[in-house]
Design an enzyme around this catalytic site. Structure first.
Site, PDB file in Angstrom:
ATOM      1  N   SER A 174       0.876  -1.180   0.000  1.00  0.00           N
ATOM      2  CA  SER A 174       0.000   0.000   0.000  1.00  0.00           C
ATOM      3  C   SER A 174       0.901   1.214   0.000  1.00  0.00           C
ATOM      4  O   SER A 174       2.000   1.167   0.560  1.00  0.00           O
ATOM      5  CB  SER A 174      -0.881   0.017   1.241  1.00  0.00           C
ATOM      6  OG  SER A 174      -1.690   1.174   1.228  1.00  0.00           O
ATOM      7  N   TYR A 185      -4.226   9.636   4.966  1.00  0.00           N
ATOM      8  CA  TYR A 185      -3.762   8.246   4.902  1.00  0.00           C
ATOM      9  C   TYR A 185      -4.883   7.296   5.328  1.00  0.00           C
ATOM     10  O   TYR A 185      -5.168   6.290   4.668  1.00  0.00           O
ATOM     11  CB  TYR A 185      -2.522   8.045   5.789  1.00  0.00           C
ATOM     12  CG  TYR A 185      -2.045   6.611   5.834  1.00  0.00           C
ATOM     13  CD1 TYR A 185      -1.538   5.985   4.693  1.00  0.00           C
ATOM     14  CD2 TYR A 185      -2.105   5.860   7.009  1.00  0.00           C
ATOM     15  CE1 TYR A 185      -1.105   4.659   4.716  1.00  0.00           C
ATOM     16  CE2 TYR A 185      -1.670   4.537   7.051  1.00  0.00           C
ATOM     17  CZ  TYR A 185      -1.173   3.950   5.897  1.00  0.00           C
ATOM     18  OH  TYR A 185      -0.741   2.635   5.934  1.00  0.00           O
ATOM     19  N   LYS A 197      -6.915   4.299   3.212  1.00  0.00           N
ATOM     20  CA  LYS A 197      -7.094   2.900   3.617  1.00  0.00           C
ATOM     21  C   LYS A 197      -8.586   2.532   3.620  1.00  0.00           C
ATOM     22  O   LYS A 197      -8.976   1.443   3.216  1.00  0.00           O
ATOM     23  CB  LYS A 197      -6.514   2.654   5.021  1.00  0.00           C
ATOM     24  CG  LYS A 197      -5.016   2.794   5.131  1.00  0.00           C
ATOM     25  CD  LYS A 197      -4.225   1.875   4.234  1.00  0.00           C
ATOM     26  CE  LYS A 197      -3.946   0.517   4.769  1.00  0.00           C
ATOM     27  NZ  LYS A 197      -3.005  -0.265   3.933  1.00  0.00           N
ATOM     28  N   ALA A 208      -3.675  -2.948  14.137  1.00  0.00           N
ATOM     29  CA  ALA A 208      -3.399  -1.749  14.931  1.00  0.00           C
ATOM     30  C   ALA A 208      -1.943  -1.342  14.654  1.00  0.00           C
ATOM     31  O   ALA A 208      -1.356  -1.789  13.665  1.00  0.00           O
ATOM     32  CB  ALA A 208      -3.617  -2.076  16.406  1.00  0.00           C
TER      33      ALA A 208
END
Length: 346
Positions: free
Chosen positions: A92, A162, A166, A192
């Protein structure tokens, strides 16, 4: 995960092979007997990836192959997924601090996921596991102390760029599955803050927290709260999500336990690392200090929305459904610190 001979017939594609989570996924796949293909934007990174795997105790040899592919281009994805039974889409775009427009992160993340899904479906891949993030869950909600679970989605109208990228990328993946997924299966892992042992100079942005505490770069601890998880457990959850029939169509939060404040992380380092934590400052900073520093430092600016936020999450679903058993946040944080010290990465 057991190494069984039947796995040697199966190939798994791991995208973004130089990344912190990806390298740990490759390690566990090789240990479980799979053949692995991995994508790199730059094939000159191959020796670095092999060196990290060696640090993790695996000489990959020809069981690991590399292919050049980039999330922002259609080129080579068909070739990358060819003959693969499973795909772990870990790659990513990493957080950019000096972006001019949030689309610089959002478009590559969303388009990249769709490219890999399309190629996987066309190649007859059985299941793809997507690495999302808790950033797709915890933002833009009224304050709450009850832990967030997988039913919750980030409200993108109030999310930093960001986290927004996601969220939109994961949403696009589920939409694709609904409208044109065919026989392809999808499971999603939402980690996390990822800690655990670093294997070389490539590691998650979360680990900079520990690094900046150990080097004394942080004058104290902002009032920030987070859940933490060990990268080895994140990789293990990817393999479980890849194989378990119950994981199809599900998302799984990966956290090693309840959230803790950054000041507690600092105290943990001081209590366990002795002299090596001599520069760690465990004092909690007033919020105003961070707000002033944010005017000059984009890294600090990205932390401001998190001040005072309770970021508690639960991994009950992964534990109950998939038998996942993560290490504690303390073990994950200390493993990160000890590996940074051991590999002279401070």
């Amino acid at each position: 995960m057991m190494n069984t001979n039947s796995n040697t017939e199966k190939s798994v594609l791991v995208t973004g092979g130089a990344g912190f989570i990806a390298v740990h996924c490759i390690l566990q796949l090789l240990n479980a007997g799979y053949r692995v293909r991995t994508t790199l934007r730059d094939l000159n990174r191959e020796p670095a990836v092999r060196a990290m795997l060696r640090e993790g105790g695996v000489e990959a040899g020809e069981r690991l192959t590399f292919i050049k592919a980039d999330l922002s281009s259609d080129a080579h994805w068909d070739e990358a997924v060819k003959d693969c039974t499973y795909v772990l889409h870990v790659a990513s775009p990493t957080p950019k601090l000096n972006f001019k427009h949030e689309d610089e992160m959002i478009i590559p993340a969303r388009e990249g996921v769709l490219r890999v899904l399309r190629a996987s479906k066309d190649a007859g891949v059985k299941r793809m596991v997507l690495t999302s993030a808790i950033g797709a869950i915890v933002y833009g909600h009224p304050k709450q102390t009850a832990p967030y679970d997988e039913a919750v989605w980030t409200d993108t109208t109030h999310a930093p760029a960001y986290q927004k990228s996601k969220t939109l990328a994961e949403r696009a993946a589920w939409e694709f599955m609904k409208s044109e997924g065919g026989n392809l299966e999808l499971a999603v892992v939402n980690p996390a803050a990822v800690m655990g042992p670093v294997l070389g100079p490539d590691y998650s942005h979360s680990i900079y927290l520990v690094k900046n505490l150990l080097t004394g770069k942080m004058a104290g601890c902002p009032k920030i709260n987070s859940c933490f998880v060990d990268v080895r457990d994140v990789a293990d959850l990817h393999l479980r999500a890849m194989l378990d029939p119950k994981a199809n169509g599900e998302r799984f939060i990966a956290t090693g336990g309840e959230s803790i404040w950054l000041a507690e992380v600092a105290k943990m380092l001081k209590a366990n690392l002795g002299d090596k934590a001599g520069k760690v400052k465990a004092m909690q900073l007033p919020n105003i200090v961070l707000r002033i520093a944010a005017l000059k430092d984009p890294m600090v600016k990205s932390m401001v929305p998190l001040l005072g936020m309770q970021m508690n999450l639960t991994s009950a679903k992964a534990i109950e459904l998939l038998g996942w058993s993560p290490r504690s946040p303390k073990d994950a944080i200390l493993a990160a610190a000890e590996s940074l010290i051991r590999l002279n990465l401070l």
